[in-house]
Design an enzyme around this catalytic site. Structure first.
Site, PDB file in Angstrom:
ATOM      1  CG  HIS A  32      -1.806   1.161   1.298  1.00 24.05           C
ATOM      2  ND1 HIS A  32      -2.946   1.234   0.514  1.00 24.05           N
ATOM      3  CD2 HIS A  32      -1.753   2.323   1.997  1.00 24.05           C
ATOM      4  CE1 HIS A  32      -3.538   2.398   0.733  1.00 24.05           C
ATOM      5  NE2 HIS A  32      -2.841   3.077   1.634  1.00 24.05           N
ATOM      6  CG  ASP A  90      -7.659  -7.508   7.933  1.00 25.13           C
ATOM      7  OD1 ASP A  90      -7.951  -6.768   6.955  1.00 25.13           O
ATOM      8  OD2 ASP A  90      -7.451  -7.065   9.077  1.00 25.13           O
ATOM      9  N   GLY A 141     -10.652  -6.422   5.836  1.00 23.06           N
ATOM     10  CA  GLY A 141     -10.872  -4.981   5.772  1.00 23.06           C
ATOM     11  C   GLY A 141     -10.110  -4.331   4.635  1.00 23.06           C
TER      12      GLY A 141
HETATM   13  C1  GRF Z   1       1.241   0.675  -6.048  1.00 17.47           C
HETATM   14  O1  GRF Z   1       1.448   2.035  -5.754  1.00 17.47           O
HETATM   15  C2  GRF Z   1       0.727  -0.071  -4.862  1.00 17.47           C
HETATM   16  O2  GRF Z   1       1.192   0.412  -3.658  1.00 17.47           O
HETATM   17  C3  GRF Z   1      -0.756   0.167  -4.972  1.00 17.47           C
HETATM   18  O3  GRF Z   1      -1.029   0.139  -6.355  1.00 17.47           O
HETATM   19  C4  GRF Z   1       0.143   0.497  -7.089  1.00 17.47           C
HETATM   20  C5  GRF Z   1       0.437  -0.627  -8.036  1.00 17.47           C
HETATM   21  O4  GRF Z   1       1.459  -0.324  -8.923  1.00 17.47           O
HETATM   22  N1  GRF Z   1      -1.469  -0.823  -4.196  1.00 17.47           N
HETATM   23  P1  GRF Z   1       2.030  -1.433  -9.904  1.00 17.47           P
HETATM   24  O5  GRF Z   1       0.857  -2.020 -10.694  1.00 17.47           O
HETATM   25  O6  GRF Z   1       2.734  -2.470  -9.100  1.00 17.47           O
HETATM   26  O7  GRF Z   1       2.951  -0.677 -10.818  1.00 17.47           O
END
Ligand code: GRF
Length: 186
Positions: free
Chosen positions: A106, A138, A140
């Site tokens: 994230h 999880d 959430g």
């Molecule tokens: C990343 O910034 C990740 O943190 C978020 O979505 C983006 C995905 O980028 N969950 P990629 O498809 O791996 O280039």
């Protein structure tokens, strides 16, 4: 690996494997979008790909699709499921099949700024630092136990795009390291 977009994190995991930093194999890449570049990255590497038909729902991850994915991943004897830019919420069928075996990355320092465009949220909130988090998944939204984090300063002239780009540089280092850490905890 499950992803909906460009798959740069997936690529960073391929690179870590190739460079001997991660003793792992990606056996399948699944996406909910036929044109997601993550699928192309997998095809170029000769990794099996699968399109998950989510029935035209924009965000829902239908339970019957999750059942099918869980069964397929079990058949393939996968140890870990890594979400990378996957834009649907995983629920019981997959969670129960892979307890504490599903990871997500994230683009913020959770628990701050869960949800979409977390880099934009951080910027709009006036945060002076943000980063990225790898956490266990999880039921959430971005709420599971945190495994590893990396910090990224917010610069005075940052735009959402420049901030996200710098966060992604850290993501590509963090995710393979976090997977290695999760493997070592088994
Ligand atoms: C990343 O910034 C990740 O943190 C978020 O979505 C983006 C995905 O980028 N969950 P990629 O498809 O791996 O280039």
């Amino acid at each position: 690996m499950l992803g909906s977009g460009s798959g740069s994190n997936c690529q960073s995991i391929f690179n870590a494997i190739d460079e001997g930093r991660l003793p792992a194999e990606v056996v399948i890449v699944l996406s909910d979008h036929a044109d997601a570049y993550i699928l192309e990255r997998a095809r170029q590497r000769g990794v099996r790909t699968e399109l998950m038909d989510c029935g035209g729902y924009r965000n829902k991850f239908p339970l019957e699709v999750q059942e099918r994915v869980a069964q397929l991943l079990r058949e393939l004897r996968v140890d870990f499921v890594c979400l990378a830019g996957f834009m649907r919420l995983v629920k019981e069928p997959l969670l129960a099949a892979f307890p504490k075996r599903i990871l997500n990355i994230h683009p913020a320092l959770l628990p701050a700024f869960p949800g979409v465009e977390a880099w934009r949220q951080a910027l709009e909130a006036g945060a002076t630092q943000t980063g990225c988090t790898v956490h266990y998944v999880d039921a959430g939204m971005d709420s599971g136990e945190i495994l590893m984090q990396a910090f990224v300063p917010v610069l005075p002239d940052d735009t959402p795009e420049t901030l996200h780009a710098r966060i992604q540089v850290q993501e590509h280092i963090l995710y393979p390291a976090a997977i290695l850490s999760a493997l070592s905890r088994l």
